[in-house]
Enzyme design. Structure first.
Site, mmCIF file in Angstrom:
data_model
loop_
_atom_site.group_PDB
_atom_site.id
_atom_site.type_symbol
_atom_site.label_atom_id
_atom_site.label_comp_id
_atom_site.label_asym_id
_atom_site.label_seq_id
_atom_site.Cartn_x
_atom_site.Cartn_y
_atom_site.Cartn_z
ATOM 1 N N SER A 85 75.244 46.903 46.024
ATOM 2 C CA SER A 85 75.636 47.172 45.068
ATOM 3 C C SER A 85 76.447 46.040 44.414
ATOM 4 C CB SER A 85 76.387 48.668 44.877
ATOM 5 O OG SER A 85 76.330 49.147 43.684
ATOM 6 N N ASP A 175 93.819 50.531 38.981
ATOM 7 C CA ASP A 175 94.138 49.790 37.704
ATOM 8 C C ASP A 175 93.247 48.704 37.499
ATOM 9 O OD1 ASP A 175 96.193 51.860 37.539
ATOM 10 O OD2 ASP A 175 97.660 50.805 37.998
ATOM 11 N N HIS A 236 70.661 55.363 45.656
ATOM 12 C CA HIS A 236 71.703 54.113 45.462
ATOM 13 C C HIS A 236 72.102 54.130 46.867
ATOM 14 C CE1 HIS A 236 73.781 50.923 43.871
ATOM 15 N NE2 HIS A 236 74.730 51.443 43.852
#
Length: 255
Positions: A85, A175, A236
């Site tokens: 990924s 963040d 996945h």
């Protein structure tokens, strides 16, 4: 430099570098790394802003590929590279920018294209988890189930929750990952780079839609020697869903 987890000892076969995906860690790959280390040294990394590696405001593929190049250069010789990924995209860019460092490349369930989806909903779920008085993974799973229905996804995310910390905390720079999500789901402009001429295996889950037929011309242009394979019954997270089949496919290609 990135934090590394080592398995096995050097042999005549090139070492294998394993690069996890978004919200993952070297630890996710521990079982597969340990089994593959029966024939070679296996090194799994924690990517920047994940697990035990450093946090940084920048989280794009050129910097992630440079992080991987630094690891391989420190080892002193080229390596076989497996990326899943997000880690697959970083590994592809590494092969395109530093082909001298990559012997063979395995790309697990991702293509060198931009994707339209976002994973910010999972970041919101992690941020929204009430960490007060949390002392067990079972309780964390129960609380997280209010915002994440899929138990496999919850189990995967909770591997990045540090329950030993006081108070518990996520071992993810949420963040930075949220700010740069468009770059993570995207793909940089590689039009000025030469194709990677080494052997490449694109290994996908048959139940996953991450590697579509329309991506094949792009794959062939960048990786002329690419081979494609699918693992039946896998989505996945193919390495977690069908670990034995995944391992067998790796061994055939890498050995």
């Amino acid at each position: 430099m990135l934090t590394l987890a080592r398995h096995g000892a050097p042999t005549d076969l090139p070492p294998l570098l394993i690069v996890h995906g978004l919200f993952g860690s070297a630890r996710n790959w521990g079982a597969i790394a340990k089994r593959l280390s029966d024939s070679r040294e296996v090194i799994a990394v924690d990517m920047r802003n994940h697990a035990n590696s450093f946090w940084n405001d920048t989280h794009d593929y050129p910097t992630m590929a440079a992080d991987l190049a630094e690891v391989i250069e420190a080892e002193g010789h080229p390596m076989d590279v497996l990326g899943h990924s997000m880690g697959g995209k970083a590994s592809m860019l590494l092969a395109l920018t530093r082909p001298d460092l990559v012997n063979r490349l395995v790309v697990a369930d991702i293509a060198p294209v931009a994707y339209g989806h976002s994973q910010t909903h999972l970041i919101a779920a992690m941020r929204g988890l009430d960490l007060s008085g949390l002392d067990s993974r079972a309780e964390a799973d129960r609380r997280l189930a209010q915002s994440v229905e899929n138990p496999q996804v919850r189990a995967f995310l909770l591997q990045s929750l540090d329950l030993r910390a006081d108070p518990p905390r996520w071992r993810l720079n949420l963040d930075a990952l949220e700010r740069q999500m468009d770059l993570i789901t995207g793909w940089p402009d590689v039009s000025g780079l030469a194709p990677y001429e080494g052997p490449v295996l694109f290994l996908s889950g048959a139940e996953s839609d991450y590697v579509r037929a329309e991506a094949r011309p792009v794959i062939r242009a960048l990786f002329p020697k690419a081979r494609m394979a699918r693992i039946p019954g896998a989505g996945h997270w193919l390495h977690a869903e069908k670990p034995r089949e995944f391992e067998a496919a790796l061994r055939v290609f890498l050995n």
